[in-house]
Design a protein around this motif. Structure first.
Motif, PDB file in Angstrom:
ATOM      1  N   CYS A 191       0.821  -1.210   0.000  1.00 24.18           N
ATOM      2  CA  CYS A 191       0.000   0.000   0.000  1.00 24.18           C
ATOM      3  C   CYS A 191       0.859   1.267   0.000  1.00 24.18           C
ATOM      4  O   CYS A 191       1.882   1.317   0.662  1.00 24.18           O
ATOM      5  CB  CYS A 191      -0.897   0.012   1.240  1.00 24.18           C
ATOM      6  SG  CYS A 191      -2.315  -1.072   1.097  1.00 24.18           S
ATOM      7  N   HIS A 217      -6.399   3.358  -6.040  1.00 29.60           N
ATOM      8  CA  HIS A 217      -6.069   2.445  -4.950  1.00 29.60           C
ATOM      9  C   HIS A 217      -7.119   2.527  -3.832  1.00 29.60           C
ATOM     10  O   HIS A 217      -7.527   1.506  -3.277  1.00 29.60           O
ATOM     11  CB  HIS A 217      -4.684   2.754  -4.390  1.00 29.60           C
ATOM     12  CG  HIS A 217      -4.301   1.851  -3.261  1.00 29.60           C
ATOM     13  ND1 HIS A 217      -3.849   0.562  -3.467  1.00 29.60           N
ATOM     14  CD2 HIS A 217      -4.347   2.023  -1.910  1.00 29.60           C
ATOM     15  CE1 HIS A 217      -3.633  -0.013  -2.297  1.00 29.60           C
ATOM     16  NE2 HIS A 217      -3.921   0.862  -1.327  1.00 29.60           N
ATOM     17  N   CYS A 221      -8.996  -0.622  -1.875  1.00 32.68           N
ATOM     18  CA  CYS A 221      -8.356  -1.017  -0.619  1.00 32.68           C
ATOM     19  C   CYS A 221      -9.105  -0.427   0.574  1.00 32.68           C
ATOM     20  O   CYS A 221      -9.042   0.768   0.830  1.00 32.68           O
ATOM     21  CB  CYS A 221      -6.899  -0.550  -0.622  1.00 32.68           C
ATOM     22  SG  CYS A 221      -6.036  -0.951   0.896  1.00 32.68           S
ATOM     23  N   CYS A 224      -6.835   1.534   3.269  1.00 37.52           N
ATOM     24  CA  CYS A 224      -6.392   2.871   2.882  1.00 37.52           C
ATOM     25  C   CYS A 224      -7.582   3.817   2.767  1.00 37.52           C
ATOM     26  O   CYS A 224      -7.481   5.000   3.117  1.00 37.52           O
ATOM     27  CB  CYS A 224      -5.612   2.819   1.570  1.00 37.52           C
ATOM     28  SG  CYS A 224      -4.020   1.990   1.746  1.00 37.52           S
TER      29      CYS A 224
HETATM   30 ZN   LIG Z   1      -4.088   0.132   0.573  1.00 42.14          ZN
END
Ligand SMILES: [Zn+2]
Length: 266
Positions: A191, A217, A221, A224
């Motif tokens: 990440c 991303h 994710c 995140c």
């Molecule tokens: Zn991530």
């Protein structure tokens, strides 16, 4: 500096007490908030407010108008707070003692409770930050000064303000993690550092390509994504804390400063 405050400065310099009072009243709430955050207790914050307002009144002739009025005012506030804090460093204070509460339009009771909780948690996290981190967050994320104006208030370069700000926001998010991201799985090894990227984006320092990659991303994710919303929520709570109603003691201090200034014979 707005045209209004420029006019007030000019009139106050010529000895117009009403203009001075209006000028001090316009900056007093921000000075008081800064003092509460940096002194961490209400009596010292009030004294720092009084010192700062009197310093503005007596040194207005030296303000050249090259920096923004607020940069100059916060530079004076910093010195006043530093003087007040000296010798009080090891004294423990209730973390949200005297901190203004966020003002809401018409939130539901549930919303109000959770906002209040968040504001309290953010306040405690701010108090736990190192002083130089707290100060830059107060100026930039609570008082909304631009990075160059915050840099002028702190007497450092714009680059220094920005890198300090990124580290401060990351530290704030780390402190708030147990509150804002209690059950979020750890980020994977691959990440990106989304909190740092998000902070850069807020300063307009993230390229379009990097921004698109980050957004992509975030969509895939959850960890995140949660980290970014936590930072956004924390910064929003910071902004809201600046819209609290002006307290009577702040208004009283403005009048006291104008009286003291008049007594000095201008
Ligand atoms: Zn991530």
């Amino acid at each position: 500096m707005t045209v209004d405050s420029q006019l007030l400065v000019e009139r106050a310099r010529k000895g117009d007490a009403a203009a001075l009072e209006a000028l001090l009243a316009s900056v007093a709430p921000a000075v008081h908030r800064f003092g509460l955050r940096m002194c961490k207790n209400a009596p010292d914050a009030e004294d720092a407010l009084q010192d700062t307002l009197l310093a503005i009144a007596t040194h207005l002739g030296e303000f050249e108008g090259r920096s923004s009025l607020l940069s100059w005012v916060f530079a004076l506030t910093r010195s006043a707070c530093a003087r007040r804090r000296r010798g009080l460093k090891n004294q423990a204070m209730a973390s949200d003692d005297g901190v203004p509460e966020p003002q809401d339009d018409a939130p539901s009771p549930e919303q109000r409770a959770s906002d209040h909780e968040l504001a309290g948690a953010v306040g405690r996290a701010l108090d736990a930050l190192p002083e130089d981190y707290r100060e830059v967050i107060v100026l930039r994320d609570i008082e909304g000064l631009s990075a160059p104006h915050a840099a002028a208030a702190l007497g450092v370069s714009v680059d220094a303000v920005k890198s300090r700000l990124h580290r401060a926001r990351e530290a704030l998010r780390d402190l708030l993690r147990p509150v804002l991201e209690p059950q979020v799985p750890k980020t994977a090894a691959g990440c990106p550092d989304v909190v740092a990227l998000w902070s850069k984006k807020l300063e307009g320092d993230l390229s379009q390509g990097d921004c698109a990659a980050m957004e992509a991303h975030l969509e895939t994710c959850p960890s995140c994504g949660a980290a970014c919303s936590a930072l956004k929520d924390a910064l929003l709570a910071c902004q809201r804390s600046a819209s609290a109603a002006v307290r009577p003691e702040v208004q009283a201090r403005v009048k006291a400063a104008v009286r003291a200034w008049a007594a000095l014979g201008k």
